[in-house]
Design a protein around this motif. Structure first.
Motif, mmCIF file in Angstrom:
data_model
loop_
_atom_site.group_PDB
_atom_site.id
_atom_site.type_symbol
_atom_site.label_atom_id
_atom_site.label_comp_id
_atom_site.label_asym_id
_atom_site.label_seq_id
_atom_site.Cartn_x
_atom_site.Cartn_y
_atom_site.Cartn_z
ATOM 1 N N GLN A 51 0.821 -1.208 0.000
ATOM 2 C CA GLN A 51 0.000 0.000 0.000
ATOM 3 C C GLN A 51 0.855 1.258 0.000
ATOM 4 O OE1 GLN A 51 -2.312 0.947 3.484
ATOM 5 N NE2 GLN A 51 -3.936 1.845 2.243
ATOM 6 N N LEU A 52 0.531 2.172 -0.930
ATOM 7 C CA LEU A 52 1.068 3.533 -0.859
ATOM 8 C C LEU A 52 0.045 4.333 -0.056
ATOM 9 C CD1 LEU A 52 2.928 5.895 -1.664
ATOM 10 C CD2 LEU A 52 1.640 6.063 -3.778
ATOM 11 N N ALA A 53 0.377 4.573 1.207
ATOM 12 C CA ALA A 53 -0.615 5.178 2.094
ATOM 13 C C ALA A 53 -0.795 6.652 1.822
ATOM 14 C CB ALA A 53 -0.206 4.961 3.563
ATOM 15 N N CYS A 54 0.320 7.337 1.478
ATOM 16 C CA CYS A 54 0.199 8.783 1.283
ATOM 17 C C CYS A 54 1.330 9.288 0.404
ATOM 18 C CB CYS A 54 0.226 9.499 2.640
ATOM 19 S SG CYS A 54 -0.279 11.210 2.523
ATOM 20 N N LEU A 55 1.028 10.343 -0.316
ATOM 21 C CA LEU A 55 2.039 11.033 -1.121
ATOM 22 C C LEU A 55 1.884 12.517 -0.819
ATOM 23 C CD1 LEU A 55 2.740 10.417 -4.891
ATOM 24 C CD2 LEU A 55 2.620 12.717 -3.981
ATOM 25 N N THR A 56 2.962 13.146 -0.349
ATOM 26 C CA THR A 56 2.894 14.550 0.040
ATOM 27 C C THR A 56 3.926 15.344 -0.736
ATOM 28 O OG1 THR A 56 2.388 13.759 2.260
ATOM 29 C CG2 THR A 56 2.826 16.100 2.017
ATOM 30 N N ALA A 57 3.486 16.398 -1.383
ATOM 31 C CA ALA A 57 4.416 17.279 -2.084
ATOM 32 C C ALA A 57 4.516 18.589 -1.315
ATOM 33 C CB ALA A 57 3.939 17.526 -3.512
ATOM 34 N N HIS A 105 2.110 2.925 -11.981
ATOM 35 C CA HIS A 105 2.090 1.558 -12.488
ATOM 36 C C HIS A 105 2.366 0.545 -11.382
ATOM 37 C CE1 HIS A 105 6.188 3.024 -12.540
ATOM 38 N NE2 HIS A 105 6.632 1.791 -12.596
ATOM 39 N N LEU A 106 2.872 1.028 -10.227
ATOM 40 C CA LEU A 106 3.133 0.122 -9.098
ATOM 41 C C LEU A 106 1.974 0.111 -8.104
ATOM 42 C CD1 LEU A 106 6.875 1.052 -8.440
ATOM 43 C CD2 LEU A 106 5.987 -0.938 -9.650
ATOM 44 N N TRP A 107 1.470 1.308 -7.803
ATOM 45 C CA TRP A 107 0.319 1.403 -6.902
ATOM 46 C C TRP A 107 -0.723 2.284 -7.576
ATOM 47 C CZ3 TRP A 107 5.313 1.970 -4.957
ATOM 48 C CH2 TRP A 107 5.712 0.992 -4.040
ATOM 49 N N ARG A 108 -1.927 1.796 -7.737
ATOM 50 C CA ARG A 108 -2.961 2.591 -8.391
ATOM 51 C C ARG A 108 -3.280 3.861 -7.602
ATOM 52 N NH1 ARG A 108 -6.412 0.591 -12.124
ATOM 53 N NH2 ARG A 108 -7.020 2.772 -12.237
ATOM 54 N N THR A 109 -3.050 3.805 -6.270
ATOM 55 C CA THR A 109 -3.272 4.986 -5.431
ATOM 56 C C THR A 109 -2.506 6.194 -5.938
ATOM 57 O OG1 THR A 109 -3.063 3.342 -3.693
ATOM 58 C CG2 THR A 109 -3.432 5.613 -3.014
ATOM 59 N N ALA A 110 -1.303 5.918 -6.486
ATOM 60 C CA ALA A 110 -0.434 7.016 -6.896
ATOM 61 C C ALA A 110 -1.071 7.851 -7.999
ATOM 62 C CB ALA A 110 0.906 6.457 -7.360
#
Lengths: 161, 179
Positions: A51-57, A105-110
């Motif tokens: 799981q990619l739980a979060c992406l923060t910029a 392509h690795l985590w749809r969440t992204a």
């Protein structure tokens, strides 16, 4: 698996800097190494970051001239997690938006997380299948969470103050 | 001992005298049908106002799914610039007479987004004419009901046939789209 266990596992194959002084320790990764490391994090049976739980910029402003992207990964079966930090230059020589490789392509969440980062902070994610604004109207100008963003006076004839 | 059943209906052959304007106003004020949509947390209070505890239907207020059938628009929450175009179009699709209740601080003036809300319209009255402003963040159902009662007072004072008072028409001088 603890943070040091994960770091030891990655150290043989990848180069990165380790920060343990932060409240939540993280690995500082070069943009070029991001996709191979993430591929390993997801596919390795011992890590199993599913799981990619979060992406923060984060925009660090014109003075420091850098932007940060933080990735938080979680392994649901193993209940361990990891934070990655990628630092990129804020200004490119061509004047285009700063660029990072996509993880969609690795985590749809992204997919949607990266669209949000593009919309609000203005980072272009290369090879993203659908790199367009997700929250703001399509005709919006600028990226509002940048520190030097100036609010428009009018939008569609509506005065902003 | 059971009472005898009534032999006559009391209103048969009844006659009522009133001004046609009063009749119009009475019918308008007694069936304010809002357009079904909500924008933010104010919409939760609006839904609660329509549910059994507060029961807006006892005032003749119940939501309609189409702007063609709606008399009133409740702006229940934060109006973003992205939503502003849609709100204006929905308002234009409503048949006159049409009324607007601005519910809560965001809709009244931008509320907490006044200073740094790059995406928020600083008051829905910048795009459509508002009849009643309900303060609060969000307003309680009682406050929304009070807004409806105030609007009913306003409607009862209108002169729909003799032409005085057209409160829902936007003043061209105030309309930012005409400038």
């Amino acid at each position: 698996m603890t943070f040091s266990d994960i770091t030891a596992l990655l150290q043989d194959q990848f180069s990165f800097a380790v920060n343990t002084t932060n409240t939540q320790p993280y690995l500082l990764v070069q943009p070029a190494d991001l996709v191979p490391i993430c591929q390993f994090l997801r596919d390795d049976e011992r890590l199993f970051f599913d799981q990619l739980a979060c992406l923060t910029a984060i925009d660090n402003g014109p003075e420091s001239d850098t932007m940060d992207v933080f990735y938080n990964f979680t392994s649901i079966p193993y209940e361990h997690d990891l934070m990655l930090r990628v630092m990129i230059p804020r200004q490119t020589t061509s004047g285009d938006l700063p660029v990072l490789p996509t993880l969609s392509h690795l985590w749809r969440t992204a997919d949607w997380h990266e669209r949000e980062a593009f919309d609000l902070v203005g980072i272009r994610f290369e090879n993203h299948p659908d790199m367009r604004r997700i929250l703001l109207p399509t005709d919006w100008e600028g990226h509002p969470l940048r520190t030097d963003y100036v609010e428009p006076t009018y939008y569609h004839g509506i005065l902003n103050k | 001992m059971t009472p005898a059943p009534p032999t006559n209906k009391t209103a048969d052959h009844g006659l009522m005298l009133m001004h046609s304007e009063d009749l119009l106003n009475w019918s308008r004020a007694s069936s304010l049908w809002p357009l079904t949509f909500g924008l933010a947390c104010c919409a939760i209070e609006m839904m609660q106002s329509m549910a059994s505890s507060y029961d807006l239907e006892r005032f003749g207020i119940f939501p309609r799914p189409s702007p063609r059938q709606a008399d009133i628009m409740i702006i229940s929450g934060t109006v973003t610039y992205k939503m502003a175009d849609r709100i204006k179009r929905l308002y234009e699709q409503m048949a006159e007479p049409r009324y607007v209740i601005s519910m809560g601080s965001c809709s009244n003036c931008g509320g907490p987004y006044w200073q740094h809300g790059y995406h928020v319209v600083k008051g829905v009255d910048k795009i459509i004419a508002v009849d009643v402003y309900v303060p609060g963040c969000p307003p309680r159902p009682e406050a929304l009901i009070d807004g409806f009662l105030k609007l009913q007072e306003k409607i009862r004072a209108e002169k729909p046939l003799t032409g005085d008072g057209q409160p829902t028409l936007i003043n061209p001088a105030d309309n930012p789209f005409d400038q």
